[in-house]
Design a protein around this motif. Structure first.
Motif, PDB file in Angstrom:
ATOM      1  N   GLU A  95       4.210  17.108  24.408  1.00 25.09           N
ATOM      2  CA  GLU A  95       5.985  16.745  23.668  1.00 25.09           C
ATOM      3  C   GLU A  95       5.148  15.602  22.767  1.00 25.09           C
ATOM      4  N   LEU A  96       4.298  15.684  22.365  1.00 23.03           N
ATOM      5  CA  LEU A  96       4.112  14.908  20.986  1.00 23.03           C
ATOM      6  C   LEU A  96       5.191  15.613  19.278  1.00 23.03           C
ATOM      7  N   VAL A  97       5.228  16.909  19.537  1.00 16.17           N
ATOM      8  CA  VAL A  97       5.616  18.182  18.426  1.00 16.17           C
ATOM      9  C   VAL A  97       6.939  16.839  18.566  1.00 16.17           C
ATOM     10  N   GLY A  98       7.147  16.484  16.874  1.00 17.79           N
ATOM     11  CA  GLY A  98       8.522  15.740  16.520  1.00 17.79           C
ATOM     12  C   GLY A  98       8.878  14.676  16.975  1.00 17.79           C
ATOM     13  N   ARG A  99       7.930  13.927  17.437  1.00 12.56           N
ATOM     14  CA  ARG A  99       7.554  12.621  17.756  1.00 12.56           C
ATOM     15  C   ARG A  99       7.716  11.807  16.445  1.00 12.56           C
ATOM     16  N   VAL A 100       8.577  10.873  15.923  1.00 14.35           N
ATOM     17  CA  VAL A 100       8.295   9.924  15.061  1.00 14.35           C
ATOM     18  C   VAL A 100       8.135   8.640  15.114  1.00 14.35           C
ATOM     19  N   PHE A 101       7.414   7.652  14.887  1.00 12.75           N
ATOM     20  CA  PHE A 101       6.401   6.828  15.092  1.00 12.75           C
ATOM     21  C   PHE A 101       7.099   5.607  14.245  1.00 12.75           C
ATOM     22  N   PRO A 102       7.743   4.045  14.325  1.00  8.87           N
ATOM     23  CA  PRO A 102       8.361   2.975  13.619  1.00  8.87           C
ATOM     24  C   PRO A 102       7.041   3.198  12.725  1.00  8.87           C
ATOM     25  N   ALA A 103       8.210   3.088  11.125  1.00  5.98           N
ATOM     26  CA  ALA A 103       7.490   2.512   9.839  1.00  5.98           C
ATOM     27  C   ALA A 103       6.324   1.343  10.007  1.00  5.98           C
ATOM     28  N   THR A 104       5.249   1.280   9.312  1.00  9.89           N
ATOM     29  CA  THR A 104       4.711   0.190   9.085  1.00  9.89           C
ATOM     30  C   THR A 104       4.865  -1.270   8.866  1.00  9.89           C
ATOM     31  N   ALA A 105       4.100  -1.831   8.847  1.00 11.51           N
ATOM     32  CA  ALA A 105       4.132  -2.531   8.199  1.00 11.51           C
ATOM     33  C   ALA A 105       3.958  -2.723   6.617  1.00 11.51           C
ATOM     34  N   PRO A 106       4.305  -3.195   5.783  1.00  8.93           N
ATOM     35  CA  PRO A 106       3.410  -3.662   4.499  1.00  8.93           C
ATOM     36  C   PRO A 106       2.732  -3.389   4.015  1.00  8.93           C
ATOM     37  N   TYR A 107       2.387  -2.783   3.276  1.00 10.78           N
ATOM     38  CA  TYR A 107       0.816  -3.159   3.025  1.00 10.78           C
ATOM     39  C   TYR A 107       0.867  -3.365   1.389  1.00 10.78           C
ATOM     40  N   LEU A 108       0.446  -4.030   0.683  1.00  6.36           N
ATOM     41  CA  LEU A 108       0.446  -4.538  -0.890  1.00  6.36           C
ATOM     42  C   LEU A 108      -0.967  -4.507  -1.041  1.00  6.36           C
ATOM     43  N   VAL A 109      -0.905  -3.222  -2.107  1.00  7.87           N
ATOM     44  CA  VAL A 109      -2.353  -2.311  -2.562  1.00  7.87           C
ATOM     45  C   VAL A 109      -2.825  -3.838  -3.346  1.00  7.87           C
ATOM     46  N   GLY A 110      -3.776  -3.965  -3.344  1.00  3.25           N
ATOM     47  CA  GLY A 110      -4.869  -5.348  -4.322  1.00  3.25           C
ATOM     48  C   GLY A 110      -5.960  -4.478  -4.974  1.00  3.25           C
ATOM     49  N   ARG A 111      -5.560  -5.063  -6.475  1.00 11.93           N
ATOM     50  CA  ARG A 111      -6.895  -4.010  -7.330  1.00 11.93           C
ATOM     51  C   ARG A 111      -8.087  -4.299  -6.865  1.00 11.93           C
ATOM     52  N   GLU A 112      -9.075  -5.470  -6.313  1.00 12.87           N
ATOM     53  CA  GLU A 112      -9.864  -5.135  -5.733  1.00 12.87           C
ATOM     54  C   GLU A 112     -10.258  -4.102  -4.367  1.00 12.87           C
ATOM     55  N   LYS A 113      -9.420  -3.653  -3.290  1.00 15.40           N
ATOM     56  CA  LYS A 113      -9.275  -3.293  -2.929  1.00 15.40           C
ATOM     57  C   LYS A 113      -9.151  -1.865  -3.255  1.00 15.40           C
ATOM     58  N   VAL A 114      -8.301  -1.729  -4.587  1.00 18.06           N
ATOM     59  CA  VAL A 114      -8.883  -0.502  -5.220  1.00 18.06           C
ATOM     60  C   VAL A 114     -10.454  -0.274  -6.271  1.00 18.06           C
ATOM     61  N   ARG A 115     -11.255  -1.420  -6.350  1.00 14.56           N
ATOM     62  CA  ARG A 115     -11.961  -1.269  -6.946  1.00 14.56           C
ATOM     63  C   ARG A 115     -12.963  -0.935  -6.087  1.00 14.56           C
ATOM     64  N   GLU A 116     -13.048  -1.250  -4.781  1.00 16.62           N
ATOM     65  CA  GLU A 116     -13.451  -1.651  -3.609  1.00 16.62           C
ATOM     66  C   GLU A 116     -13.594  -0.379  -3.355  1.00 16.62           C
ATOM     67  N   PHE A 117     -13.099   0.673  -3.290  1.00 17.01           N
ATOM     68  CA  PHE A 117     -12.898   1.998  -2.523  1.00 17.01           C
ATOM     69  C   PHE A 117     -13.171   3.317  -3.943  1.00 17.01           C
ATOM     70  N   ALA A 118     -12.590   2.641  -4.819  1.00 17.33           N
ATOM     71  CA  ALA A 118     -13.562   3.610  -5.837  1.00 17.33           C
ATOM     72  C   ALA A 118     -14.777   4.002  -6.033  1.00 17.33           C
ATOM     73  N   ARG A 119     -16.056   2.546  -5.906  1.00 14.07           N
ATOM     74  CA  ARG A 119     -17.095   2.058  -5.689  1.00 14.07           C
ATOM     75  C   ARG A 119     -17.576   3.086  -4.784  1.00 14.07           C
ATOM     76  N   ALA A 120     -16.995   3.071  -3.105  1.00 14.81           N
ATOM     77  CA  ALA A 120     -17.301   3.869  -2.198  1.00 14.81           C
ATOM     78  C   ALA A 120     -16.970   5.398  -2.855  1.00 14.81           C
ATOM     79  N   VAL A 121     -16.265   5.916  -3.432  1.00 11.26           N
ATOM     80  CA  VAL A 121     -16.178   7.334  -3.208  1.00 11.26           C
ATOM     81  C   VAL A 121     -16.620   7.309  -4.965  1.00 11.26           C
ATOM     82  N   PHE A 122     -17.192   6.593  -5.306  1.00  9.70           N
ATOM     83  CA  PHE A 122     -17.980   7.265  -6.386  1.00  9.70           C
ATOM     84  C   PHE A 122     -16.955   7.339  -7.444  1.00  9.70           C
TER      85      PHE A 122
END
Length: 149
Positions: free
Chosen positions: A6-33
């Motif tokens: 019965e999970l099929v078709g279930r829609v969950f509430p929208a998440t709280a807004p996530y602010l994409v930070g410059r340092e988070k992008v840089r850290e992620f980019a380093r982690a995935v080369f």
């Protein structure tokens, strides 16, 4: 407990807004080369027409994870984390994610397929920006193994 069909078709509430930070992008980019300058240098990203550094395509998983946590926490799901493998991941982008984006995601369980007692749970996280415009659809397939009888 098997995965709840019965999970099929279930829609969950929208998440709280996530602010994409410059340092988070840089850290992620380093982690995935991801070495392209657009992922690390704001001037390089701006030269390509972006407001700030551009996240590698798989960065969408950071936001999608917030939605998958909702699914895993669902008491009637029949999904136990210790029996889950991340089997497949796909992204369909309208535009890249850049530092400064404020992203919200909403998860829908789009399918469950049973294979030899195991379940393949497919879900789609629709990620939108602060204006409500589509940024990316992140599709995950989780392989949920049989529980103990």
């Amino acid at each position: 407990m098997p995965v709840n069909p019965e999970l099929v078709g279930r829609v969950f509430p929208a998440t709280a807004p996530y602010l994409v930070g410059r340092e988070k992008v840089r850290e992620f980019a380093r982690a995935v080369f991801a070495d392209d300058a657009q992922h690390h240098d704001p001037a390089a990203a701006q030269a390509l027409g972006y407001a700030d550094v551009v996240a590698p395509p798989t960065f969408a998983m950071v936001v999608q994870d917030l939605t998958l946590q909702q699914l895993l926490a669902e008491p009637d799901s029949g999904i136990e984390l210790s029996r889950v493998l991340h089997a497949e991941q796909r992204f369909r982008y309208s535009r890249p994610i850049v530092a400064g984006d404020e992203l919200t995601a909403q998860l829908t369980v789009s399918g469950i397929r049973t294979i030899g007692g195991n379940a393949m749970v497919t879900s789609d996280a629709e990620v939108t920006d602060a204006a409500g415009a589509h940024v990316v659809t992140a599709t995950s397939v989780l392989l949920v193994g049989e529980g103990e009888s």
